[in-house]
Design a protein around this motif. Structure first.
Motif, PDB file in Angstrom:
ATOM      1  N   ILE A   1     -13.233 -28.591  56.463  1.00 49.34           N
ATOM      2  CA  ILE A   1     -12.524 -29.032  55.772  1.00 49.34           C
ATOM      3  C   ILE A   1     -11.163 -30.039  56.569  1.00 49.34           C
ATOM      4  O   ILE A   1     -11.247 -30.627  55.704  1.00 49.34           O
ATOM      5  N   PRO A   2     -11.665 -29.941  57.786  1.00 46.51           N
ATOM      6  CA  PRO A   2     -11.062 -31.331  57.982  1.00 46.51           C
ATOM      7  C   PRO A   2     -11.499 -32.638  57.726  1.00 46.51           C
ATOM      8  O   PRO A   2     -10.697 -33.734  57.957  1.00 46.51           O
ATOM      9  N   ALA A   3     -12.758 -32.543  58.116  1.00 44.09           N
ATOM     10  CA  ALA A   3     -13.661 -33.250  58.420  1.00 44.09           C
ATOM     11  C   ALA A   3     -13.554 -34.106  56.928  1.00 44.09           C
ATOM     12  O   ALA A   3     -13.407 -35.284  56.810  1.00 44.09           O
ATOM     13  N   ILE A   4     -13.787 -32.889  55.485  1.00 44.86           N
ATOM     14  CA  ILE A   4     -13.285 -33.987  54.454  1.00 44.86           C
ATOM     15  C   ILE A   4     -12.616 -34.496  54.176  1.00 44.86           C
ATOM     16  O   ILE A   4     -12.101 -35.815  53.932  1.00 44.86           O
ATOM     17  N   THR A   5     -11.044 -33.611  55.067  1.00 47.06           N
ATOM     18  CA  THR A   5      -9.809 -34.387  54.331  1.00 47.06           C
ATOM     19  C   THR A   5      -9.559 -35.827  55.839  1.00 47.06           C
ATOM     20  O   THR A   5      -9.416 -36.328  54.886  1.00 47.06           O
ATOM     21  N   GLU A   6      -9.749 -35.591  56.427  1.00 46.43           N
ATOM     22  CA  GLU A   6      -9.838 -36.760  57.751  1.00 46.43           C
ATOM     23  C   GLU A   6     -10.781 -37.736  56.958  1.00 46.43           C
ATOM     24  O   GLU A   6      -9.736 -39.110  57.172  1.00 46.43           O
ATOM     25  N   THR A   7     -12.091 -38.070  57.269  1.00 48.06           N
ATOM     26  CA  THR A   7     -12.675 -38.791  56.272  1.00 48.06           C
ATOM     27  C   THR A   7     -12.731 -39.041  55.307  1.00 48.06           C
ATOM     28  O   THR A   7     -12.106 -40.824  54.842  1.00 48.06           O
ATOM     29  N   SER A   8     -12.209 -38.464  53.517  1.00 48.66           N
ATOM     30  CA  SER A   8     -12.177 -39.499  52.692  1.00 48.66           C
ATOM     31  C   SER A   8     -10.543 -39.975  52.714  1.00 48.66           C
ATOM     32  O   SER A   8     -10.148 -41.166  51.694  1.00 48.66           O
ATOM     33  N   THR A   9      -9.649 -39.391  53.864  1.00 45.12           N
ATOM     34  CA  THR A   9      -7.986 -40.359  53.488  1.00 45.12           C
ATOM     35  C   THR A   9      -8.620 -42.014  54.446  1.00 45.12           C
ATOM     36  O   THR A   9      -7.505 -42.414  54.584  1.00 45.12           O
TER      37      THR A   9
ATOM     38  N   GLU B   1      -8.066 -34.283  44.439  1.00 45.62           N
ATOM     39  CA  GLU B   1     -10.086 -33.676  44.858  1.00 45.62           C
ATOM     40  C   GLU B   1     -10.016 -32.951  46.133  1.00 45.62           C
ATOM     41  O   GLU B   1     -11.232 -32.208  45.893  1.00 45.62           O
ATOM     42  N   LEU B   2      -9.286 -33.314  47.095  1.00 43.32           N
ATOM     43  CA  LEU B   2      -9.227 -32.244  48.230  1.00 43.32           C
ATOM     44  C   LEU B   2      -9.668 -31.014  47.861  1.00 43.32           C
ATOM     45  O   LEU B   2      -9.962 -30.161  48.964  1.00 43.32           O
ATOM     46  N   LYS B   3      -8.666 -30.632  46.695  1.00 40.73           N
ATOM     47  CA  LYS B   3      -8.310 -29.027  46.435  1.00 40.73           C
ATOM     48  C   LYS B   3     -10.135 -28.898  45.873  1.00 40.73           C
ATOM     49  O   LYS B   3      -9.992 -27.133  46.055  1.00 40.73           O
ATOM     50  N   VAL B   4      -9.623 -29.739  45.525  1.00 44.56           N
ATOM     51  CA  VAL B   4     -11.659 -29.097  44.406  1.00 44.56           C
ATOM     52  C   VAL B   4     -12.669 -28.802  45.747  1.00 44.56           C
ATOM     53  O   VAL B   4     -13.050 -28.572  45.807  1.00 44.56           O
ATOM     54  N   ALA B   5     -12.593 -30.302  46.258  1.00 40.94           N
ATOM     55  CA  ALA B   5     -13.841 -30.179  47.427  1.00 40.94           C
ATOM     56  C   ALA B   5     -13.430 -28.989  48.378  1.00 40.94           C
ATOM     57  O   ALA B   5     -14.567 -28.285  49.037  1.00 40.94           O
ATOM     58  N   THR B   6     -12.376 -28.712  49.310  1.00 41.87           N
ATOM     59  CA  THR B   6     -12.539 -26.947  49.968  1.00 41.87           C
ATOM     60  C   THR B   6     -12.376 -25.807  48.952  1.00 41.87           C
ATOM     61  O   THR B   6     -13.067 -25.164  49.585  1.00 41.87           O
ATOM     62  N   GLY B   7     -12.467 -26.118  48.076  1.00 39.02           N
ATOM     63  CA  GLY B   7     -12.986 -25.039  46.410  1.00 39.02           C
ATOM     64  C   GLY B   7     -14.833 -24.927  46.582  1.00 39.02           C
ATOM     65  O   GLY B   7     -14.949 -23.935  47.211  1.00 39.02           O
ATOM     66  N   VAL B   8     -15.358 -26.330  46.656  1.00 36.17           N
ATOM     67  CA  VAL B   8     -16.869 -26.380  46.525  1.00 36.17           C
ATOM     68  C   VAL B   8     -16.875 -25.872  47.399  1.00 36.17           C
ATOM     69  O   VAL B   8     -17.638 -25.193  48.087  1.00 36.17           O
ATOM     70  N   LEU B   9     -16.737 -26.040  48.875  1.00 31.60           N
ATOM     71  CA  LEU B   9     -17.199 -25.442  50.608  1.00 31.60           C
ATOM     72  C   LEU B   9     -16.788 -24.285  50.348  1.00 31.60           C
ATOM     73  O   LEU B   9     -17.601 -23.280  51.212  1.00 31.60           O
ATOM     74  N   LEU B  10     -15.661 -23.632  49.958  1.00 37.78           N
ATOM     75  CA  LEU B  10     -15.387 -21.944  49.613  1.00 37.78           C
ATOM     76  C   LEU B  10     -16.847 -21.550  48.947  1.00 37.78           C
ATOM     77  O   LEU B  10     -16.901 -20.615  49.770  1.00 37.78           O
TER      78      LEU B  10
END
Length: 172
Positions: free
Chosen positions: A109-117, A133-142
């Protein structure tokens, strides 16, 4: 470097080792086994990632990343208790496996957040950590976590059923 403090750079390096060890464990063993070398590396570097993360306040004070660090440490503790005791009875191996897998999700979760920002430099993919988009990415990870955890539980159940069958098989 990427707007990281020295502590942030150390934190990131340690977390990359943890993610690599976790990914290799999933590929090799289909789970994170705390008793394996990869599992030990994963657990230690995950703890260090959490501890170093508590000193990073790039977005103000104590926040969501710090809460995630606390939840990660609690999940590691739960996994360790389940793996070393029978406190949870027959559920212990399932709780251990799913808890370690959850901590891997917590890394992503933080990896995607930090990388994408932060990347690409000068023109990050997303403006900030609140981007939809991060909420969608987190949902996909879940969803991926739930699929993976279900497969792990089914594999453990099959293995335990086979072991139980071998123990009660009549002698010829």
């Amino acid at each position: 470097m990427l707007g990281l403090t020295p502590l942030g750079a150390i934190h990131t390096a340690i977390s990359l080792v943890a993610v690599a060890a976790g990914a290799m464990a999933f590929f090799r063993d289909k789970e994170i086994l705390a008793r394996s070398t990869l599992g030990k590396v994963y657990v230690v570097t995950t703890i260090l990632t959490c501890l170093t993360g508590f000193g990073i306040f790039q977005h103000g004070g104590f926040g969501k990343p710090h809460v995630l660090g606390i939840i990660t440490l609690l999940a590691l503790l739960l996994a360790a208790v389940a793996g070393r005791t029978q406190l949870l009875g027959r559920a212990s191996p399932y709780v251990e496996t799913v808890s370690y897998s959850a901590t891997f999700l917590f890394h992503l979760i933080p990896a995607i957040t930090e990388t994408s920002t932060r990347l690409p430099l000068g023109a990050p993919l997303l403006a900030n950590a609140e981007a939809p988009e991060l909420k969608v990415a987190t949902g996909v990870l879940l969803v991926l976590f739930l699929i993976g955890a279900t497969l792990q539980v089914r594999r453990l159940h099959s293995r335990n059923a086979a072991l139980a069958g071998a123990l009660v098989a009549p002698a010829l």
